[in-house]
Write an enzyme that holds these catalytic residues in place. Structure first.
Site, PDB file in Angstrom:
ATOM      1  N   GLU A 111     -32.184   9.921 -19.217  1.00 55.67           N
ATOM      2  CA  GLU A 111     -31.750   8.929 -18.019  1.00 55.67           C
ATOM      3  C   GLU A 111     -30.473   7.933 -18.564  1.00 55.67           C
ATOM      4  O   GLU A 111     -30.257   7.993 -19.781  1.00 55.67           O
ATOM      5  CB  GLU A 111     -32.875   7.914 -17.425  1.00 55.67           C
ATOM      6  CG  GLU A 111     -33.736   7.077 -18.376  1.00 55.67           C
ATOM      7  CD  GLU A 111     -34.855   6.711 -17.494  1.00 55.67           C
ATOM      8  OE1 GLU A 111     -34.896   5.425 -17.231  1.00 55.67           O
ATOM      9  OE2 GLU A 111     -35.843   7.357 -17.173  1.00 55.67           O
ATOM     10  N   LYS A 113     -28.237   4.883 -19.155  1.00 53.23           N
ATOM     11  CA  LYS A 113     -28.285   3.422 -19.645  1.00 53.23           C
ATOM     12  C   LYS A 113     -27.587   2.561 -18.932  1.00 53.23           C
ATOM     13  O   LYS A 113     -26.429   2.432 -19.032  1.00 53.23           O
ATOM     14  CB  LYS A 113     -28.401   2.999 -21.193  1.00 53.23           C
ATOM     15  CG  LYS A 113     -28.672   1.802 -21.534  1.00 53.23           C
ATOM     16  CD  LYS A 113     -28.854   1.568 -22.887  1.00 53.23           C
ATOM     17  CE  LYS A 113     -29.408   0.268 -23.506  1.00 53.23           C
ATOM     18  NZ  LYS A 113     -28.565  -0.755 -23.138  1.00 53.23           N
ATOM     19  N   ASP A 115     -25.550  -0.400 -17.528  1.00 52.53           N
ATOM     20  CA  ASP A 115     -24.915  -1.768 -18.191  1.00 52.53           C
ATOM     21  C   ASP A 115     -24.898  -2.762 -17.269  1.00 52.53           C
ATOM     22  O   ASP A 115     -23.729  -3.430 -16.751  1.00 52.53           O
ATOM     23  CB  ASP A 115     -23.627  -1.475 -18.927  1.00 52.53           C
ATOM     24  CG  ASP A 115     -23.138  -2.641 -19.701  1.00 52.53           C
ATOM     25  OD1 ASP A 115     -24.111  -3.279 -20.049  1.00 52.53           O
ATOM     26  OD2 ASP A 115     -22.006  -2.395 -20.234  1.00 52.53           O
ATOM     27  N   TYR A 225     -38.073   1.814 -14.042  1.00 53.60           N
ATOM     28  CA  TYR A 225     -39.654   1.500 -15.065  1.00 53.60           C
ATOM     29  C   TYR A 225     -40.816   1.164 -14.053  1.00 53.60           C
ATOM     30  O   TYR A 225     -40.777  -0.087 -13.545  1.00 53.60           O
ATOM     31  CB  TYR A 225     -39.354   0.693 -16.136  1.00 53.60           C
ATOM     32  CG  TYR A 225     -40.391   0.672 -17.411  1.00 53.60           C
ATOM     33  CD1 TYR A 225     -41.348   1.421 -17.374  1.00 53.60           C
ATOM     34  CD2 TYR A 225     -40.371  -0.394 -18.168  1.00 53.60           C
ATOM     35  CE1 TYR A 225     -42.392   1.323 -18.380  1.00 53.60           C
ATOM     36  CE2 TYR A 225     -41.566  -0.709 -19.005  1.00 53.60           C
ATOM     37  CZ  TYR A 225     -42.353   0.250 -19.119  1.00 53.60           C
ATOM     38  OH  TYR A 225     -43.286   0.053 -20.118  1.00 53.60           O
ATOM     39  N   LYS A 311     -26.362   5.026 -27.653  1.00 55.14           N
ATOM     40  CA  LYS A 311     -25.145   4.234 -27.039  1.00 55.14           C
ATOM     41  C   LYS A 311     -23.823   5.085 -27.248  1.00 55.14           C
ATOM     42  O   LYS A 311     -23.682   5.665 -28.264  1.00 55.14           O
ATOM     43  CB  LYS A 311     -25.138   2.902 -28.222  1.00 55.14           C
ATOM     44  CG  LYS A 311     -26.255   1.818 -27.842  1.00 55.14           C
ATOM     45  CD  LYS A 311     -25.956   1.065 -26.696  1.00 55.14           C
ATOM     46  CE  LYS A 311     -25.281  -0.169 -27.108  1.00 55.14           C
ATOM     47  NZ  LYS A 311     -25.527  -1.390 -26.407  1.00 55.14           N
ATOM     48  N   CYS A 404       5.952 -23.079 -27.052  1.00 53.29           N
ATOM     49  CA  CYS A 404       5.858 -22.428 -25.862  1.00 53.29           C
ATOM     50  C   CYS A 404       7.085 -21.352 -26.320  1.00 53.29           C
ATOM     51  O   CYS A 404       8.344 -21.602 -26.276  1.00 53.29           O
ATOM     52  CB  CYS A 404       6.119 -22.897 -24.566  1.00 53.29           C
ATOM     53  SG  CYS A 404       6.334 -21.799 -23.386  1.00 53.29           S
ATOM     54  N   CYS A 407       9.767 -22.449 -22.926  1.00 47.81           N
ATOM     55  CA  CYS A 407      10.459 -23.697 -22.990  1.00 47.81           C
ATOM     56  C   CYS A 407      10.348 -24.322 -24.121  1.00 47.81           C
ATOM     57  O   CYS A 407      11.056 -25.237 -24.264  1.00 47.81           O
ATOM     58  CB  CYS A 407       9.926 -24.120 -21.790  1.00 47.81           C
ATOM     59  SG  CYS A 407       8.161 -25.035 -22.301  1.00 47.81           S
ATOM     60  N   CYS A 422       0.849 -24.396 -22.478  1.00 44.85           N
ATOM     61  CA  CYS A 422       2.137 -25.163 -22.389  1.00 44.85           C
ATOM     62  C   CYS A 422       1.806 -25.870 -21.449  1.00 44.85           C
ATOM     63  O   CYS A 422       1.306 -25.890 -20.440  1.00 44.85           O
ATOM     64  CB  CYS A 422       3.339 -24.187 -22.147  1.00 44.85           C
ATOM     65  SG  CYS A 422       4.690 -25.062 -21.597  1.00 44.85           S
ATOM     66  N   CYS A 428       8.550 -25.663 -17.416  1.00 39.75           N
ATOM     67  CA  CYS A 428       8.597 -24.277 -17.874  1.00 39.75           C
ATOM     68  C   CYS A 428       8.609 -22.877 -16.980  1.00 39.75           C
ATOM     69  O   CYS A 428       7.622 -23.010 -16.062  1.00 39.75           O
ATOM     70  CB  CYS A 428       7.490 -24.047 -18.793  1.00 39.75           C
ATOM     71  SG  CYS A 428       7.211 -22.491 -19.808  1.00 39.75           S
TER      72      CYS A 428
END
Ligand code: IVH
Length: 668
Positions: A111, A113, A115, A225, A311, A404, A407, A422, A428
């Protein structure tokens, strides 16, 4: 038929229609008829509070009541599975099983898996009684209220379908890709942090304290299950077929394998085909099918000997790093992004990959020209996961920046956050443009004639320096500007003019106070009534408001303490934006419940719980989730929980029924 009988009949029919719609994708009535039946049931249930049932189809929408999750011990521990990563390890598992069963014939159930996060559901007499998260495997959180909102989980099994009196079924709660994308889009608009993948989103959602939030987010569940006395047969596969008949969503991808080759074929098929599924999967689960054989193989301390997970490899590719650029987001957060030679990954060409933040970057120790590994896993954006070979001597190291890139301001780091920011919010360019884009966006001022490109272009041409400048724009200026014609100029100016009618709560959202999303703005607007009141509110007053915690409250205070923000807000006021709640809302407000903390509990006859909550806020009270010494009174309907009742009596908290309450606040 009595009204009571009608309730039972409607419930049964609605459970069936729900199943037809969400599980079979084959509705047999129109949405409108479905809604009508639902409303009819809601009305009847209001008239008959004695018939309240947490598994009624009306409960799928959840409630705003604050859930506190009780910890529950699992009846049977929730184990995890041992992981394998290649065919060799799968074949070793197969041989171990064969040896363990002393060469008796066996089948393996293959089956997917899923996630998400695992959940244990308990049914008694066909009714869902409890849903518990995995927790640490021994005990988990009781999330029954939230799970009831998941449409593919049956609340009541159809009678006569053969389910045992009592059983447990386990499975995975998931957020489908479409719900995940919708949620993240919404969060981006509201300046809330994004979820990295559907698993985190599902987990965050299921732990939400507010089940109506869960109801909106569109979670899904697959069951895999079945446990308990009296389950139908000896075969896991056959049991899942039975569960399907009882109304559970079981994956269609389950398959019985009679040989190792069958298993390899299954793995190979789903390794590519899984990309077409509506939900995330991260592997394959292999289980010995016979329950008797499962028992004879037994368990190790951590996982069963009769099952294993294989996996999938997250897709990886190798390429050359050319450069790292630093992006400045709308909040000022700096994200390092790798520019690389283009490569194919999960079917798309990739030339950029995120490096997340300064810590991740330091750990990778990157140099120009490095051969790097890029991965596209559950995350949407590809990421750099490591180096493919050691750095060539002499290649220059790439360091995180200290200023930054837009700026030049010195970057700062807030306590507890991984990102550098920043701080130059008013100077900015990417921050300013981002703020204006937010200001005009649909859920804020809704100036839809002005798209993000126009905002950026007007900013670059020097026509606007902040959002308030929009209200000074003149037709002539825009006609002379690049990229606009007469029709669009008219639309833009009309859109700006009309935005002056946008209600205060959205103006509050639009001005972009950090952490003040759409919902917080609404609560703050209703509670304080005007920008003026809000701007002088204290930390204590702010945290009184439903849903406003310390972080938001401090952010509001910081915003109004800054003179530049005060000027900005004053200019908006001058230009005629709504700075207080409407006359109607104002008139409805009173101080009758001022400084009172009120708990709502039970089922009500005259109004819904939400309506009572709104009433409490309207009269300046505070609705809280749990009873404490500070609770002023409990607004109690029928069937108030026994533990709440006991606690209230112990603390001497007054219990008020709905008629008394309505009289107190002077409502019908
Ligand atoms: S069976 C004792 N079947 O994977 C075996 N688990 O590491 C119980 N999972 O915690 C699990 N899809 O959350 C099983 N088809 C599937 C599954 C599955 C996903 C998750 C589950 C479990 C973890 C095991």
């Amino acid at each position: 038929m009595t009204e009571q009988e009608q309730i039972l009949k409607l419930r049964e029919e609605l459970h069936q229609h729900n199943y037809n719609y969400y599980m079979l994708n084959m509705p047999t009535i129109s949405d409108k008829d479905f809604d009508m039946m639902m409303h009819q049931l809601q009305d009847l249930e209001k008239l008959h509070p004695e018939m309240a049932d947490p598994n009624s189809p009306t409960q799928r929408v959840g409630s705003d009541l604050n859930n506190e999750f009780a910890t529950v011990k699992h009846k049977r521990p929730m184990l995890s599975l041992a992981n394998t990563y290649n065919k060799q390890e799968v074949s070793e598992f197969y041989e171990r099983v064969k040896d363990g069963l002393q060469d008796a014939p066996f089948q393996i159930c293959c089956e997917l898996k899923f996630d998400g996060l695992s959940i244990s559901l308990h049914y008694e007499k066909g009714s869902l009684v409890r849903a518990v998260t995995r927790g640490d495997g021994t005990q988990g959180d009781d999330v029954t209220q939230n799970v009831r909102t998941i449409r593919t989980i049956p609340l009541q099994l159809p009678q006569g379908s053969g389910y045992p009196d009592e059983f447990e079924i386990r499975g995975e709660v998931l957020m489908p890709w479409t719900s995940f994308e919708r949620l993240n889009k919404q969060r981006a608009e509201n300046e809330e942090p994004l979820f990295a993948n559907p698993r985190n989103a599902a987990s965050g959602t299921l732990k939400s304290k507010n089940s109506s939030v869960v109801a909106e987010r569109g979670l899904d569940a697959y069951l895999y299950y079945l446990l308990g006395e009296g389950i139908p047969g000896d075969g896991h596969y056959q049991n899942m077929e039975a569960a399907k008949k009882w109304g559970f969503q079981v994956s269609k991808a389950m398959k019985l394998a009679n040989s190792l080759q069958d298993i390899y074929d299954y793995i190979e098929y789903w390794d590519t085909e899984r990309k077409n599924l509506p939900v995330a999967t991260d592997g394959i689960v292999l289980k010995v099918n016979s329950l008797a054989q499962q028992r004879s193989l037994g368990m190790t301390a951590k996982s069963p000997r009769w099952a294993i997970a294989y996996k999938f490899q997250a897709e990886q590719a190798e390429t050359t790093l050319r450069q790292v650029v630093f992006q400045v987001g709308r909040t000022g957060a700096i994200t390092p992004v790798a520019n690389m030679d283009p490569i194919q990954l999960s079917g798309t060409q990739v030339r950029r990959a995120t490096l997340h933040n300064a810590d991740v970057m330091a750990q990778l120790d990157l140099h120009i020209g490095d051969r790097i590994l890029v991965e596209k896993g559950g995350e949407i954006i590809p990421k750099v996961v490591g180096k493919a070979c050691p750095t060539e001597p002499g290649s220059p190291r790439i360091n995180f920046i200290t200023r930054c890139p837009a700026c030049g301001s010195k970057l700062i780091r807030y306590e507890g956050e991984a990102a550098f920011y920043c701080p130059n919010e008013t100077g900015c360019p990417p921050l300013i443009v981002g703020k204006i884009e937010h200001f005009v966006s649909r859920k804020a001022m809704n100036i839809f004639s002005l798209g993000p490109e126009m905002v950026e272009s007007y900013y670059k041409q020097g026509l606007i320096h902040d959002a308030a400048d929009l209200y000074t724009l003149k037709e002539r200026q825009l006609l002379n500007a690049e990229g606009t014609n007469k029709v669009s100029v008219n639309n833009i100016l009309t859109g700006i003019e009309e935005s002056k009618n946008v209600p205060f709560e959205r103006v509050l959202f639009a001005i972009g106070i950090r952490f003040v999303g759409e919902i917080a703005a609404k609560s703050l607007a209703r509670y304080f009534g005007s920008m003026e009141n809000l701007s002088t509110a204290t930390l204590e007053e702010l945290t009184q408001v439903n849903g406003i915690g310390d972080v938001i409250a401090r952010s509001v205070i910081k915003f109004f303490a800054d003179e530049r923000n005060q000027n900005f807000v004053n200019r908006l006021k001058e230009y005629g934006l709504q700075m207080q709640i409407s006359q109607e809302q104002q008139e409805a407000k009173s101080d009758r419940l001022k400084d009172m903390s009120i708990v709502i509990s039970g089922v009500f006859a005259h109004h819904s719980r939400d309506e009572y909550k709104t009433m409490i806020e309207k009269h300046s009270g505070k609705n809280v989730g749990s009873i404490s010494g500070k609770t002023s009174f409990i607004l109690a309907g029928e069937n108030m929980g026994p533990s709440k009742l006991e606690k209230a009596q112990k603390l001497g908290v007054k219990i008020m029924d709905e008629d008394e309450f309505l009289q107190l606040v002077g409502e019908e």
